[in-house]
Design a protein around this motif. Structure first.
Motif, PDB file in Angstrom:
ATOM      1  N   ASN A 161       0.813  -1.186   0.070  1.00 43.36           N
ATOM      2  CA  ASN A 161       0.042  -0.103   0.107  1.00 43.36           C
ATOM      3  C   ASN A 161       0.658   1.321   0.088  1.00 43.36           C
ATOM      4  O   ASN A 161       0.172   2.506   0.354  1.00 43.36           O
ATOM      5  N   LEU A 215       1.809   3.812  -2.169  1.00 44.93           N
ATOM      6  CA  LEU A 215       1.364   4.079  -3.600  1.00 44.93           C
ATOM      7  C   LEU A 215       1.773   5.611  -3.927  1.00 44.93           C
ATOM      8  O   LEU A 215       1.551   6.289  -3.045  1.00 44.93           O
ATOM      9  N   GLN A 275       1.159   8.961   2.165  1.00 41.19           N
ATOM     10  CA  GLN A 275       1.768   8.563   0.756  1.00 41.19           C
ATOM     11  C   GLN A 275       2.737   9.347   0.442  1.00 41.19           C
ATOM     12  O   GLN A 275       3.195  10.373   1.034  1.00 41.19           O
ATOM     13  N   LYS A 324      -3.663   1.651  -7.005  1.00 47.07           N
ATOM     14  CA  LYS A 324      -2.569   0.837  -7.096  1.00 47.07           C
ATOM     15  C   LYS A 324      -2.034   0.635  -8.488  1.00 47.07           C
ATOM     16  O   LYS A 324      -3.065   0.471  -9.260  1.00 47.07           O
ATOM     17  N   ARG A 325      -0.877   0.647  -9.057  1.00 50.36           N
ATOM     18  CA  ARG A 325      -0.425   0.474 -10.432  1.00 50.36           C
ATOM     19  C   ARG A 325       0.072  -0.884 -10.861  1.00 50.36           C
ATOM     20  O   ARG A 325       0.105  -1.732  -9.819  1.00 50.36           O
TER      21      ARG A 325
END
Ligand SMILES: Cc1cc2nc3c(=O)[nH]c(=O)nc-3n(C[C@H](O)[C@H](O)[C@H](O)COP(=O)(O)O)c2cc1C
Length: 250
Positions: free
Chosen positions: A23, A25, A161, A204-205
């Motif tokens: 997680n 991101l 993040q 999410k990539r």
């Protein structure tokens, strides 16, 4: 007494770590109204401090930027650099670097490349020395990346993040950015770590699957890409995997 031959892995601790790892991101705009307290910045950099490094040289230094004007100046620099790249027709999908100025956690990563001397080098100016020096630079970069990554994970563990920015350009950037931060000429600003509460929900990539990145025993040629395939990937896929909605191709 019998020797203990079993090992019980701490799966619960692994899962806790993986929850953070999965997680983390990339976020390119932050809520400037939610500050990151100094204590959290120190917690994040405490993780950087424990990283492994070649020869335990620890060739890194972190500058915490707190002045909003300096953040803005650095953001402006990146926006200008992105425009320069666009003119050079690099065709690199460029994000909006204005988001830099919004980051409450703003840490400039400095590397001391003079520490290549700590690694196996000859320092005699010979061709062989150049080869070892090139490898020593790789050791140094990997060391700084290991430390930076620890910091990114620590920020993610706290629930922030992160954004890892290397789009510095080249030597010109050093000349422009060093004086803003009082960095001596023989040190290199290699990237910037931003963190905070994201301005919009992060996503999410795409990640390769485990079999795509792992071979057992010897390199699995099914996962080998030719240069043409890589060029296709860069042309057809790169922009899709880098961004979902905020990217624009120069
Ligand atoms: C070494 C490194 C350099 C990066 N440089 C940049 C950069 O200059 N600008 C940027 O917007 N993102 C940069 N990123 C972020 C990547 O684009 C991002 O990690 C990638 O698209 C995967 O997304 P994820 O972080 O959400 O997994 C960099 C990441 C790494 C590890």
């Amino acid at each position: 007494m019998d020797e203990v031959t079993t090992f019980t892995p701490n799966v619960a601790r692994y899962e806790n770590l993986m929850e953070v790892v999965r997680n983390r991101l990339t976020t390119r705009a932050f809520r400037p109204d939610i500050a990151v307290p100094r204590e959290h910045i120190e917690m994040v950099l405490e993780a950087a401090r424990h990283a492994p490094s070649g020869a335990n040289a620890q060739p890194w230094h972190y500058i915490v930027v707190t002045d909003p004007q300096v953040k803005q100046q650095i953001a402006d620099y990146f926006v200008t650099e992105a425009t320069k790249r666009a003119k050079l027709k690099m065709k690199f999908p460029t994000p909006n670097y204005r988001g830099l100025a919004t980051a409450p956690g703003f840490v400039v990563v400095v590397a001391d490349f003079r520490f290549v001397r700590a690694f196996p080098v000859l320092l005699d100016g010979s061709d062989l020395d150049r080869k070892y020096q090139a490898n020593a630079e790789r050791i140094l970069l990997q060391s700084v990346a290991a430390s930076t990554m620890s910091a990114h994970l620590a920020a993610a563990a706290l629930g922030y993040q992160v954004w890892w920015v290397t789009a510095i350009g080249q030597d010109d950037a050093q000349k422009e950015l060093r004086p803003l931060l009082g960095v001596p000429d023989d040190l290199a600003i290699i990237d910037i770590m931003l963190f905070g509460v994201p301005a919009k929900a992060p996503y999410k990539r795409w990640k390769k699957t485990l079999p795509q990145i792992v071979s057992w025993g010897k390199f699995d040629m099914n996962n080998y890409m030719t240069l043409d395939q890589i060029d296709d990937w860069v042309r057809e896929a790169r922009h899709k995997v880098m961004y979902r909605d905020e990217g624009k191709v120069d």
